[in-house]
Design an enzyme around this catalytic site. Structure first.
Site, PDB file in Angstrom:
ATOM      1  N   HIS A 139       0.553  -1.452   0.406  1.00 50.79           N
ATOM      2  CA  HIS A 139       0.015  -0.169   0.276  1.00 50.79           C
ATOM      3  C   HIS A 139       0.970   1.563   0.056  1.00 50.79           C
ATOM      4  O   HIS A 139       0.484   1.427  -0.566  1.00 50.79           O
ATOM      5  CB  HIS A 139      -0.705   0.254   0.743  1.00 50.79           C
ATOM      6  N   GLU A 170       1.325   3.934  -3.124  1.00 53.04           N
ATOM      7  CA  GLU A 170       0.835   4.871  -2.292  1.00 53.04           C
ATOM      8  C   GLU A 170       1.920   6.001  -2.079  1.00 53.04           C
ATOM      9  O   GLU A 170       1.851   5.818  -0.598  1.00 53.04           O
ATOM     10  CB  GLU A 170      -0.060   5.129  -1.728  1.00 53.04           C
ATOM     11  N   HIS A 202      -7.381  -2.149  -4.339  1.00 51.19           N
ATOM     12  CA  HIS A 202      -6.019  -1.659  -4.716  1.00 51.19           C
ATOM     13  C   HIS A 202      -5.515  -2.493  -6.495  1.00 51.19           C
ATOM     14  O   HIS A 202      -4.740  -2.125  -6.986  1.00 51.19           O
ATOM     15  CB  HIS A 202      -4.724  -0.825  -3.889  1.00 51.19           C
TER      16      HIS A 202
HETATM   17 CO    CO Z   1      -5.431   3.034  -0.219  1.00 52.15          CO
END
Ligand code: CO
Length: 252
Positions: A139, A170, A202
């Site tokens: 993530h 991210e 995601h």
């Molecule tokens: Co997220």
């Protein structure tokens, strides 16, 4: 005294991904058979979406407020000591000493042993393949705990798996940061796998989606074939065992 295991997850709105959370919840439940089980999700957006579908899942605050008392263990299914974990810690701290005893469990990756366990589990589950690299999509976080991504990458190298790469959707390292390593390694195919508890939004969109910004599309544009595996870490029995080990430390 009443004992409660409060399992707290970020949550997911992807129905096939819910299974990955449930598998971990069930493993934790089995590890603490004399505890009543309660579920909480931290994401307000996901709780709203589930509510609209007819399922009420409380936030951590709501779940704590609804408990009648006794001894409580809060076990997060979060991956690392990031911003979400800090929030959970703060919420638990606010409740400590108010009504009952509250103990907080560790995230999946809480120490160097955990990095090695996870790397070994993934290395076994995804053996090397000719001309193929495995890229794990974490993530990512602005929190310093984000160093687990390059740390995990180093552990794969130590295990003799230089074909496994770790990047974050991210955060750092980004996909561009690992592309040069793929270029120099006679890679034809890149297999993509989420490094997340669930294969949720995601994984389906940022990793395997057809939009030009997805990792699949960007790797294809860079000349690689791609193979997407939409499995969350919760699918791996070794990962569930890691969560249970952390829980047992609190039960002991
Ligand atoms: Co997220």
């Amino acid at each position: 005294m009443r004992k409660t295991l409060l399992c707290v997850s970020f949550g997911t709105r992807v129905e096939t991904a819910r299974r990955h959370i449930t598998l971990v919840e069930n493993a934790l439940r089995e590890a603490a058979p004399d505890y009543a089980f309660v579920r909480a999700f931290t994401s307000p957006t996901i709780r709203r979406i589930l509510q609209a579908r007819g399922e009420t899942v409380p936030s951590l605050e709501q779940a704590l407020a609804e408990l009648p008392g006794g001894q409580v263990i809060v076990q997060p299914t979060h991956l690392l000591y990031g911003i979400e974990y800090d929030r959970i810690k703060q919420t638990v701290a606010n409740w400590t000493g108010k009504l009952f005893s509250v103990a907080l469990g560790k995230p999946l990756l809480a120490g160097t042993d955990d990095l090695q366990h996870l790397a070994r589990a993934l290395s076994r589950a995804y053996p090397p393949a000719e001309g193929e690299a495995l890229v794990l999509m974490g993530h990512g976080t602005p929190h310093f705990a984000g160093v687990v991504y390059p740390a995990l990458q180093s552990v794969f190298r130590m295990l003799g798996r230089p074909d496994i790469h770790v990047a974050a959707v991210e955060g750092w390292p980004a996909l561009e940061d690992i592309l040069p390593m793929l270029d120099g390694a006679a890679v034809k195919t890149v297999r993509l796998l989420p490094l997340m508890l669930v294969a949720g939004d995601h994984a389906w969109n940022d990793m395997a989606g057809d939009a030009p910004e997805s990792w699949k599309s960007r790797l294809n544009a860079a000349g690689f074939d791609t193979r997407c595996t939409l499995q969350g870490l919760g699918e791996l029995p070794e990962v569930r065992a890691m969560y249970c080990r952390h829980l047992r430390e609190l039960l002991a």
